[in-house]
Design an enzyme around this catalytic site. Sequence first.
Site, PDB file in Angstrom:
ATOM      1  N   LYS B 222      58.966 -32.952  42.706  1.00 49.03           N
ATOM      2  CA  LYS B 222      58.459 -31.774  41.997  1.00 49.03           C
ATOM      3  C   LYS B 222      56.951 -31.649  42.213  1.00 49.03           C
ATOM      4  O   LYS B 222      56.183 -32.468  41.726  1.00 49.03           O
ATOM      5  CB  LYS B 222      58.734 -31.855  40.499  1.00 49.03           C
ATOM      6  CG  LYS B 222      58.317 -30.568  39.772  1.00 49.03           C
ATOM      7  CD  LYS B 222      58.255 -30.696  38.281  1.00 49.03           C
ATOM      8  CE  LYS B 222      56.882 -31.080  37.771  1.00 49.03           C
ATOM      9  NZ  LYS B 222      55.855 -30.035  37.931  1.00 49.03           N
ATOM     10  N   GLU B 301      50.336 -43.629  39.325  1.00 51.21           N
ATOM     11  CA  GLU B 301      48.973 -43.573  39.849  1.00 51.21           C
ATOM     12  C   GLU B 301      48.267 -42.532  39.006  1.00 51.21           C
ATOM     13  O   GLU B 301      48.525 -41.346  39.123  1.00 51.21           O
ATOM     14  CB  GLU B 301      49.011 -43.207  41.332  1.00 51.21           C
ATOM     15  CG  GLU B 301      47.775 -43.643  42.084  1.00 51.21           C
ATOM     16  CD  GLU B 301      46.745 -42.541  42.143  1.00 51.21           C
ATOM     17  OE1 GLU B 301      45.919 -42.505  41.209  1.00 51.21           O
ATOM     18  OE2 GLU B 301      46.771 -41.752  43.081  1.00 51.21           O
ATOM     19  N   CYS B 335      41.337 -38.415  41.703  1.00 52.69           N
ATOM     20  CA  CYS B 335      41.551 -39.451  40.691  1.00 52.69           C
ATOM     21  C   CYS B 335      40.594 -40.621  40.893  1.00 52.69           C
ATOM     22  O   CYS B 335      40.206 -41.271  39.937  1.00 52.69           O
ATOM     23  CB  CYS B 335      42.994 -39.921  40.719  1.00 52.69           C
ATOM     24  SG  CYS B 335      43.557 -40.324  42.372  1.00 52.69           S
ATOM     25  N   GLU B 433      37.814 -39.128  31.740  1.00 49.07           N
ATOM     26  CA  GLU B 433      37.894 -38.513  33.060  1.00 49.07           C
ATOM     27  C   GLU B 433      37.684 -37.008  32.942  1.00 49.07           C
ATOM     28  O   GLU B 433      38.386 -36.338  32.193  1.00 49.07           O
ATOM     29  CB  GLU B 433      39.268 -38.798  33.678  1.00 49.07           C
ATOM     30  CG  GLU B 433      39.401 -38.257  35.072  1.00 49.07           C
ATOM     31  CD  GLU B 433      40.724 -38.650  35.729  1.00 49.07           C
ATOM     32  OE1 GLU B 433      41.753 -38.657  35.024  1.00 49.07           O
ATOM     33  OE2 GLU B 433      40.717 -38.954  36.929  1.00 49.07           O
TER      34      GLU B 433
END
Lengths: 380, 522
Positions: B222, B301, B335, B433
Site C-alpha cells: 500500500k 523503519e 527519516c 521529528e
Amino acid sequence: MLRQVHSPRVDAVMAAERAATFTKRSIKKSSKMAGLRLALSTLDLTTLEGKDTPEKVRSLCVKAVNPGTGQSDLPDNLPSVAAVCVYPSMVKFCKETLEELGALGRVKIASVATGFPSGQYPLDVRLEDTRKAIHDGADEIDMVINRGAFLSGKYDVVADEIRDVKATCLREGAAVGRPIALKVILETGELETLDNVRRASDLAIVAMEEAKRAFAGDGATKRRSDEGKAPATSNGSPNGTHINGSPTLDTSKPRNLGTSTFDFIKTSTGKVTPAATMPVTLVMLEAVRDWYLQTGQLVGVKPAGGIRTAKQSLHYLVMVKETLGSLPTVGTSVDDQHPGGWLTPELWRFGASALANDILRQISWLHTGKYRAQYDVTEA
Amino acid sequence: MTTADTNAPSLSGPASSGKPAKPSKPGWDYSPAPETVKVDIASTYGLFIDGKFQTPRNAERFATINPATEETLSEVTQASDADVDRAVKAAHAVLPKWAGLPAIERAKYIFRIARRIQERGRELAVLETLDSGKPIKESRDVDIPLVAAHFFYHAGWADKLEYATKGRRDGATKGKKALPEVAPGVRPVGVCGQVIPWNFPLLMAAWKIAPALACGNTVVLKPAETTPLTALRLAEIFEEIGLPPGVVNIITGDGRTGKALVEHPLVDKVAFTGSTEVGKRIAKATAAPRPDGKFKRLTLELGGKSPHIIFEDAAIDQAVEGIINGIYFNQGEVCCAGSRLFVQESIVEEVTKKLEIRLASLRVGDPMDKNTDVGAVNSKEQLSRIEHYLKLGEQEGATLRRANASTLPKKGYWCRPCFFTGVQPSHTIAREEIFGPVLSVLTFRTPEEAISRANNTAYGLAAGIWTEKGSKMLSIAKQIKSGVVWCNTYNKFDPTSPFGGFKESGFGREGGVQGLKAYLDG
C-alpha cells in the site's frame, strides 16, 4: 621567522562532489548568452609559447579588443576580453598594438614573470623580470610561487618571495603611475592535494596583504608631502590598490570596484597537468571568501589551463555565483549588468587560449541558430 | 500559499548581525529550465490485484494532487476491507508457485523489472516529482537510479541465498503446508503486507518489494495516500514484464486500508516505513498471535532526529555542504535527515555564518525546474505541521534564521529552508521529528558531551560525524546509538548497505545481506 600556517583542512571527496554539482545546472537561452558574454569579458586571452612572435601577439591583441570583428554571425556589441596574457618580452608589442587600437587600459596587459613557468631562477633575476615587464607596459603580473620551497615545508621562503614580488609591483607601479595587479600562480597540479592548495592560497593572500601594509607604512610620510600628485583612489592608497576594506562592510549598498585594482590567486601556469580543475578552484574561492569574511578585503581568483569549452566556462561561472554569493559589487559592466559577487573582471578571470573561440562559436549558434565550422573561427 | 516572508542575506562581513541586507538584483541568473517530458496520467486508477487493474463497484475514490500547484493529478481508489482480502488471498494463492520457481527464474523477473525501470526512468522521475513535490533533479539523479539499483542488487541474490544464510536451519515451518525451500533449510516467510510513506514513494516500494521477491515471498503493497502514482506505474511495469499474477498486488487507500492489510490473518509479515506513532499502533496490532498460533513477523523503519556532530578540526566547508545535504535534501522530508546539528563551541559562529551563506544559494521553487534544489512540501497537512514547529521553536526561545529568499510560486505548499540557533536540548524542536527543511543548531564542548547529547533522543536512525582526525572519528562512531553512522559524508544510500534504526526509530534492516533476513524463514 618560521611561518605558522593554520589553514582549514579540505576533504577532497566532498569537495569533488560539491564541484560536480555545479556542472548539473541547466544554463539555457538568455542566461546562456549572458553567461557566455560574461565569460568572454573575464577572459585573459593567452599565448605563452616559445614560438611566440610580435606578429602573433599583435593578432592576439586585435582579437582581444574586438573578438567579433567583421563577423556577421556574431552580435556586433561583443565585449572585449579582460586582458591579454603574454611573456615579458612580448609586453611592448601588446602596448603598441593596444595603443593603436585605442584600447590601452581597457584591455589589460598581463605578463607572466618571475621566471615563468618553473620559477627556478635566482630571486634577483625574478624581481628584475617583474620590474622590466612593468616598465614595458604590463598592468598585471602573473608570478609563480616557489613550489620546491613549499613542498619542502619552507613556507616562510614562499611567503617572503611573494612579498618581494608584490613590493616590486607596488614600487614600480608607483614609479610608472599605474596600479599593478599581482596574480600568484600556485601551480596546483604540482601541489597535488587540496590541503596544499588551501594552504598555498592562504599563504599568498596573507603575504600580499603584508607587502601592501608595509608599503603603505613606508609611503605614508612621503604621500603626505606629495598629496594630489598621485592618482586619487577611493581608498586613498598611493597606487589605487585596495588596502583596507572596512571589516564591517555595508553590503546593503553596491560596492563600486571601478577605481581599485585587486590581486589574484591563480591555479596554474598551463604547463603542468592537471591545470585548473573545479575542485581546486572551489577551494581557492573558499579561501578568498573566508579572507573576505575575516577582513572585508577582496582577492580575485583565476583558473588557468584546461578550460577549453564554453560549457566548462559556464560551469565555473555557476561555481563562482553559488560559492561567492550575492555581494553587490559593481565592477566593469557587461551589457550594463552587474552580476555582483565575484562575477566581474576585477575579481574573476579565465586564463585560456582556445576557450575564446568556443565561446564565439556558441554565441554565434545562439545568435543565428547555426554552428560555425572550426576552420571558420579566426585564429589567435 | 502559506509562507512567511523573508529577507535575503548577502555575503556580508563578519560583524553583520541577524539583520540581513537587501539583495541586489542579480545580473546573471539561470533561465527557467523546465523538464519537458510529458507523462500520461489516467483520470482514475483502480487497484492492482492478481495481475490486473480492477475497479471495485461503488468504490470510494480520493484525489492525489500535485503539491507544487495544488492541481488534481488523478483519482485513485480507496481499497475496502474486501479489496484488501482479495489482494491478500491472491498473494497467498500464488505463493507456493512463486516460491517454487527455480531461483534463476525469479531472478530473471526481478532483472526485467530493474531494466524496465531504467528504460522508463525519465517518465518515472517526472511522475514522482509531480506527485510528491520533490525536485526533478533528485528524482532523476537519486530516487529512480536507486530504485533500479535495488532491483538489480536483489535480483542477484535470488539464486545465491544459501550464501546469505550459511548455518541457518529452519525447523518450525516444516510440515505439510511448508513453502518450498529457497536455500538449504531456508524458506520464504510468505505473504508480505507492506505499507510505505510519501517521502520516497517509488524508492520505498523498491526497498520493500525487491528483497521480498528475491526471497520467494509475495507482496501486497500500500503506497501512501498522497503519492500513489509511481507505485501504480510500477504495477504497469509488472504487467509489462509478465510477472505472474498475484505475486505483487498494489492497493491504494488511507490508514483504513493499511490497518486492514496489517491485521489480515493471512499476512505473514508486515513491513512498515513511516511515522513512529503509526509504527507503534502496528506493533500493537501484530503483537497478538494469528488464529493458527503463529506470530506475524514485523519490521519497522520509523522516525528519526539524527545528529550531526561537527568538530573544530573538521574540513568545515565540506562539512557545511554535508549538513546542508543532510537536512535540506528532499525538503527535509527524510527519516534520517540530520536535523540536530551539534557544533563544537569554538566554531559555532563560523559554521552559522557559512550555513547562512549556503542556505541563501539554495533555489526553492518549481520542482519541475532542473535547477531547483528544494521543491514543494508534500501536503498541506505536512506544511502546517512544519509551521507549527517553526512557531513553537520561536516561542520556546530559539532564534529562527531564515537565510533564503527564493521567490515562491503563488500556489502550492512551500517552506523555505531555515535553521534555528540558540536551541537547547530541552526544546521541542530538538526532540521531536519535524520532517521539514528545519535544522536545529546546538553546541557541545567536549567529545564526551557530543556523544551524550547526540544519544539523548528517543530515536536512533542515523548520525553524521565531521572531523579530519581518523581515530576520533572511529571512536565516536562506535559510541553513537544509531543504525547508520556516516563519517565525513551524509545521506549515502546503497542497496548493499543495511539501513534501519534503534529505539523508536524501529527495528529490522533493509538492504544488504542483513535486509534479506526479514524475508526468510530459517
